[in-house]
Scaffold this motif. Structure first.
Motif, mmCIF file in Angstrom:
data_model
loop_
_atom_site.group_PDB
_atom_site.id
_atom_site.type_symbol
_atom_site.label_atom_id
_atom_site.label_comp_id
_atom_site.label_asym_id
_atom_site.label_seq_id
_atom_site.Cartn_x
_atom_site.Cartn_y
_atom_site.Cartn_z
ATOM 1 N N ILE A 138 0.821 -1.210 0.000
ATOM 2 C CA ILE A 138 0.000 0.000 0.000
ATOM 3 C C ILE A 138 0.858 1.266 0.000
ATOM 4 O O ILE A 138 0.550 2.247 -0.693
ATOM 5 C CB ILE A 138 -0.955 -0.002 1.203
ATOM 6 N N SER A 139 1.955 1.246 0.738
ATOM 7 C CA SER A 139 2.783 2.446 0.837
ATOM 8 C C SER A 139 3.446 2.811 -0.487
ATOM 9 O O SER A 139 3.900 3.944 -0.664
ATOM 10 C CB SER A 139 3.862 2.251 1.911
ATOM 11 N N ARG A 140 3.505 1.865 -1.440
ATOM 12 C CA ARG A 140 4.144 2.123 -2.738
ATOM 13 C C ARG A 140 3.119 2.248 -3.861
ATOM 14 O O ARG A 140 3.495 2.311 -5.044
ATOM 15 C CB ARG A 140 5.128 0.999 -3.082
ATOM 16 N N LEU A 141 1.830 2.285 -3.492
ATOM 17 C CA LEU A 141 0.780 2.300 -4.509
ATOM 18 C C LEU A 141 0.858 3.526 -5.409
ATOM 19 O O LEU A 141 0.696 3.428 -6.630
ATOM 20 C CB LEU A 141 -0.599 2.223 -3.833
ATOM 21 N N ALA A 142 1.099 4.697 -4.828
ATOM 22 C CA ALA A 142 1.155 5.919 -5.636
ATOM 23 C C ALA A 142 2.274 5.833 -6.665
ATOM 24 O O ALA A 142 2.083 6.176 -7.847
ATOM 25 C CB ALA A 142 1.336 7.141 -4.738
ATOM 26 N N GLU A 143 3.458 5.352 -6.253
ATOM 27 C CA GLU A 143 4.575 5.239 -7.189
ATOM 28 C C GLU A 143 4.251 4.281 -8.333
ATOM 29 O O GLU A 143 4.530 4.562 -9.499
ATOM 30 C CB GLU A 143 5.813 4.736 -6.464
ATOM 31 N N ALA A 144 3.645 3.145 -7.969
ATOM 32 C CA ALA A 144 3.353 2.138 -8.983
ATOM 33 C C ALA A 144 2.281 2.610 -9.954
ATOM 34 O O ALA A 144 2.429 2.494 -11.177
ATOM 35 C CB ALA A 144 2.912 0.838 -8.309
ATOM 36 N N LEU A 145 1.207 3.160 -9.422
ATOM 37 C CA LEU A 145 0.074 3.516 -10.262
ATOM 38 C C LEU A 145 0.357 4.760 -11.099
ATOM 39 O O LEU A 145 0.075 4.793 -12.303
ATOM 40 C CB LEU A 145 -1.158 3.710 -9.377
ATOM 41 N N LEU A 146 0.936 5.775 -10.483
ATOM 42 C CA LEU A 146 1.245 6.991 -11.234
ATOM 43 C C LEU A 146 2.374 6.742 -12.231
ATOM 44 O O LEU A 146 2.383 7.321 -13.329
ATOM 45 C CB LEU A 146 1.607 8.122 -10.279
ATOM 46 N N GLY A 147 3.308 5.857 -11.883
ATOM 47 C CA GLY A 147 4.346 5.476 -12.835
ATOM 48 C C GLY A 147 3.764 4.742 -14.029
ATOM 49 O O GLY A 147 4.175 4.963 -15.177
ATOM 50 N N ILE B 3 5.310 -1.967 -16.632
ATOM 51 C CA ILE B 3 4.435 -1.880 -15.461
ATOM 52 C C ILE B 3 4.794 -2.965 -14.442
ATOM 53 O O ILE B 3 4.872 -2.709 -13.232
ATOM 54 C CB ILE B 3 2.958 -1.990 -15.901
ATOM 55 N N VAL B 4 5.038 -4.184 -14.927
ATOM 56 C CA VAL B 4 5.384 -5.295 -14.040
ATOM 57 C C VAL B 4 6.740 -5.066 -13.383
ATOM 58 O O VAL B 4 6.897 -5.253 -12.162
ATOM 59 C CB VAL B 4 5.373 -6.633 -14.799
ATOM 60 N N HIS B 5 7.733 -4.660 -14.146
ATOM 61 C CA HIS B 5 9.072 -4.485 -13.581
ATOM 62 C C HIS B 5 9.089 -3.393 -12.515
ATOM 63 O O HIS B 5 9.796 -3.516 -11.502
ATOM 64 C CB HIS B 5 10.073 -4.172 -14.696
ATOM 65 N N ARG B 6 8.298 -2.332 -12.710
ATOM 66 C CA ARG B 6 8.212 -1.306 -11.672
ATOM 67 C C ARG B 6 7.586 -1.893 -10.406
ATOM 68 O O ARG B 6 8.064 -1.657 -9.291
ATOM 69 C CB ARG B 6 7.402 -0.106 -12.140
ATOM 70 N N ALA B 7 6.515 -2.670 -10.567
ATOM 71 C CA ALA B 7 5.864 -3.285 -9.406
ATOM 72 C C ALA B 7 6.829 -4.186 -8.646
ATOM 73 O O ALA B 7 6.882 -4.168 -7.407
ATOM 74 C CB ALA B 7 4.632 -4.066 -9.848
ATOM 75 N N LEU B 8 7.605 -4.985 -9.369
ATOM 76 C CA LEU B 8 8.569 -5.873 -8.719
ATOM 77 C C LEU B 8 9.635 -5.062 -7.985
ATOM 78 O O LEU B 8 10.034 -5.417 -6.864
ATOM 79 C CB LEU B 8 9.218 -6.796 -9.745
ATOM 80 N N ALA B 9 10.083 -3.976 -8.599
ATOM 81 C CA ALA B 9 11.104 -3.142 -7.964
ATOM 82 C C ALA B 9 10.588 -2.488 -6.688
ATOM 83 O O ALA B 9 11.367 -2.167 -5.779
ATOM 84 C CB ALA B 9 11.574 -2.070 -8.947
ATOM 85 N N LEU B 10 9.276 -2.321 -6.591
ATOM 86 C CA LEU B 10 8.660 -1.705 -5.410
ATOM 87 C C LEU B 10 8.245 -2.739 -4.360
ATOM 88 O O LEU B 10 7.547 -2.414 -3.403
ATOM 89 C CB LEU B 10 7.445 -0.876 -5.837
ATOM 90 N N GLY B 11 8.677 -3.977 -4.537
ATOM 91 C CA GLY B 11 8.351 -5.021 -3.569
ATOM 92 C C GLY B 11 7.030 -5.696 -3.827
ATOM 93 O O GLY B 11 6.482 -6.354 -2.938
ATOM 94 N N GLY B 12 6.497 -5.565 -5.063
ATOM 95 C CA GLY B 12 5.204 -6.135 -5.400
ATOM 96 C C GLY B 12 5.322 -7.436 -6.156
ATOM 97 O O GLY B 12 6.352 -8.115 -6.135
ATOM 98 N N THR B 13 4.228 -7.776 -6.859
ATOM 99 C CA THR B 13 4.140 -9.044 -7.574
ATOM 100 C C THR B 13 3.663 -8.818 -9.000
ATOM 101 O O THR B 13 2.985 -7.828 -9.291
ATOM 102 C CB THR B 13 3.178 -10.012 -6.851
ATOM 103 N N CYS B 14 4.005 -9.765 -9.872
ATOM 104 C CA CYS B 14 3.610 -9.663 -11.276
ATOM 105 C C CYS B 14 2.143 -9.976 -11.490
ATOM 106 O O CYS B 14 1.591 -9.678 -12.547
ATOM 107 C CB CYS B 14 4.472 -10.579 -12.143
ATOM 108 N N SER B 15 1.500 -10.582 -10.508
ATOM 109 C CA SER B 15 0.077 -10.897 -10.643
ATOM 110 C C SER B 15 -0.588 -10.907 -9.282
ATOM 111 O O SER B 15 -0.231 -11.704 -8.417
ATOM 112 C CB SER B 15 -0.128 -12.261 -11.317
ATOM 113 N N GLY B 16 -1.569 -10.026 -9.106
ATOM 114 C CA GLY B 16 -2.302 -9.979 -7.853
ATOM 115 C C GLY B 16 -3.483 -10.923 -7.814
ATOM 116 O O GLY B 16 -3.937 -11.302 -6.740
ATOM 117 N N GLU B 17 -3.996 -11.318 -9.019
ATOM 118 C CA GLU B 17 -5.172 -12.187 -9.014
ATOM 119 C C GLU B 17 -5.411 -12.954 -10.312
ATOM 120 O O GLU B 17 -6.181 -13.905 -10.322
ATOM 121 C CB GLU B 17 -6.428 -11.371 -8.676
ATOM 122 N N HIS B 18 -4.788 -12.592 -11.407
ATOM 123 C CA HIS B 18 -5.068 -13.287 -12.661
ATOM 124 C C HIS B 18 -4.323 -14.605 -12.783
ATOM 125 O O HIS B 18 -4.712 -15.466 -13.567
ATOM 126 C CB HIS B 18 -4.713 -12.408 -13.861
ATOM 127 N N GLY B 19 -3.224 -14.766 -12.041
ATOM 128 C CA GLY B 19 -2.432 -15.976 -12.130
ATOM 129 C C GLY B 19 -1.319 -15.847 -13.158
ATOM 130 O O GLY B 19 -1.050 -14.770 -13.704
#
Length: 464
Positions: free
Chosen positions: A350-359, A406-422
């Motif tokens: 959640i704390s990195r949501l703005a960076e990920a989404l606005l990026g 979009i995926v590589h930015r999410a991974l760099a922010l401590g996220g995942t390549c898929s939140g629900e699609h698999g």
């Protein structure tokens, strides 16, 4: 005269016809329907489609396929977005959509036992008279078996969790036809390996789910929904972050950027709204609790420049609002007639949501594509639908490159390549970067242990 030797799949089809009859078919139209889901991957036809109706039939089909080394690809409603149901090595498409029995509902224990072809809407229609509901809400008309296989989520996850948190136990048929049960009706257990969680999200590569024991929830005393519109995307995202960090128990908090909102207004005939960044919210609880939650959120959003809450005060209004949200994918496609879409899916802290989404928004603008953004932002998950207006290879490659950014930015922010699609076919390239080669090797060893001949949904999750 030389004759071709019979293929292993022909032996499977002939043997399965003895107990399935006409429910195993080589019909071209049915094979084409089972060649892909809702994704943009190249369709691949199965050799035959088997419509199974019982666990015993699933077991017998898998035993035959294991014996002859024939691929089996489970199929539910065909709504997957990452190529999960594409039978890339032919074989049998195992259609479980006829397994639609609701076998048991316990009001006192707040659980139920169902077959995998049951849909969320079907189950909730059945449960309404019991004062219960099943909260996991991906939006599409998918089967609950498919939801388990892909570890689905949806609009209610911020309050009720994903499918993972709402499954107590499974009945699963393994590659050789063996039937196992992975848990009990107890709400917790501390014994043995957690086979239920192993199967959730395994995408049909470890076994075929034939029964599901679900955790249910009571229908809340009060429900209210609201729409809140913002001058810019950053204000909307920062409102979400503050609401969540304050610990306000919203049931749903969905974000649509101005492009997605314009598409939804046109597609779903939403009157009185502007095509600007928008939050859709819902609150569950007691009358007093819902009012308190709503007032707190309204205050936070006002502090970020929101235009105020537009309340959906009755069930009909709420249903129209959430139907518009669930039709977001089709609204996006309709906004560019003749186009098709690549749906992206990332999730970040959640704390990195703005960076990920606005990026992601910056990447979309730079790419030149129209790509509406919509997200289950309450748990840091958001999607874009990259709209392809032509079928050229260059356009497709440019769209996939946008997805990778979009995926590589999410991974760099401590996220995942898929939140629900698999993973399926579409996310395979990101797994090693996210998990590392050692973890991927462990996953492969589990696959080999449970499916030594590699017949279960081959080609998915792993690139080779």
């Amino acid at each position: 005269m030389n004759t071709l030797a019979p293929r292993p799949v022909d032996a499977v089809i002939a043997a399965a016809a003895e107990f399935l009859g006409e429910r195993i078919t080589r019909n071209d139209a049915l094979r084409q329907q089972h060649a892909r889901g809702e994704d943009t991957s190249t369709p691949t036809m199965p050799d035959a489609v088997a419509f199974v109706e019982t666990t015993e039939e699933v077991s017998r089909v898998l035993k035959l396929c294991h014996e002859h080394g024939v691929a089996v690809t489970p199929f539910g409603a065909g709504t997957s977005l990452e190529g999960h149901v594409n039978p890339v090595r032919g074989g049998i498409s195992l259609d479980l959509s006829k397994m639609t029995a609701i076998l048991d509902v316990s009001g006192p224990d707040m659980d139920c036992l169902i077959e995998p072809g049951v849909t969320r809407n079907q189950l909730n229609d059945y449960l309404r008279a019991e004062g219960l509901f099943f909260p996991v809400d991906p939006g599409s008309h998918c089967t609950i078996g498919g939801m388990c296989a892909t570890r689905a989520s949806g609009t209610n996850a911020v309050r009720y969790g994903t499918i993972k948190e709402n499954v107590l136990a499974l009945e699963v048929v393994l590659a050789d036809g063996t039937v196992i049960n992975t848990g009990s009706r107890a709400r917790k257990a501390s014994n043995g390996y957690d086979l239920t969680r192993l199967m959730i999200g395994s995408e049909g590569t470890l076994g075929v789910i034939t029964k599901i024991r679900l955790r249910l929830h009571g229908i809340p005393e009060a429900t209210s929904a609201a729409v809140c519109q913002f001058p810019d995307l950053a204000s909307a995202v920062n409102s979400v972050i503050e609401v969540l960090q304050m610990g306000i128990p919203v049931a749903r908090i969905e974000l649509l950027d101005e492009v997605q909102m314009a598409a939804c207004i046109a597609f779903s005939k939403l009157e009185g709204y502007q095509p600007v960044p928008t939050l859709f919210l819902e609150f569950h609880g007691s009358e007093a609790g819902v009012q308190e939650q709503a007032e707190l959120v309204e205050g936070i959003t006002a502090g970020h420049g929101a235009a105020g809450f537009a309340w959906a005060t009755d069930a009909e209004q709420r249903n129209k609002l959430w139907k518009a949200r669930h039709d977001g994918y089709w609204a996006a496609i309709a906004s560019k007639p003749g186009s098709r879409g690549i749906a992206t899916d990332v999730c970040v802290p959640i704390s990195r949501l703005a960076e990920a989404l606005l990026g992601a928004k910056e990447d979309i603008v730079a790419s030149g594509f129209s790509a509406p953004i919509v997200g289950h932002v309450g748990d840091g998950n958001f999607h874009t639908v990259i709209l392809l207006e032509d079928d050229s290879q260059a356009t497709l490659e440019a769209a996939w490159e946008l997805d990778r950014k979009i995926v590589h930015r999410a991974l760099a922010l401590g996220g995942t390549c898929s939140g629900e699609h698999g993973v399926g076919l579409g996310k395979r390239e990101f797994l090693e970067k996210e998990h590392g080669p050692e973890a991927l090797a462990v996953m492969r060893s589990i696959k080999v242990a449970l499916d030594p001949k590699g017949i279960l949904n081959p080609g998915k999750i792993f690139r080779n």
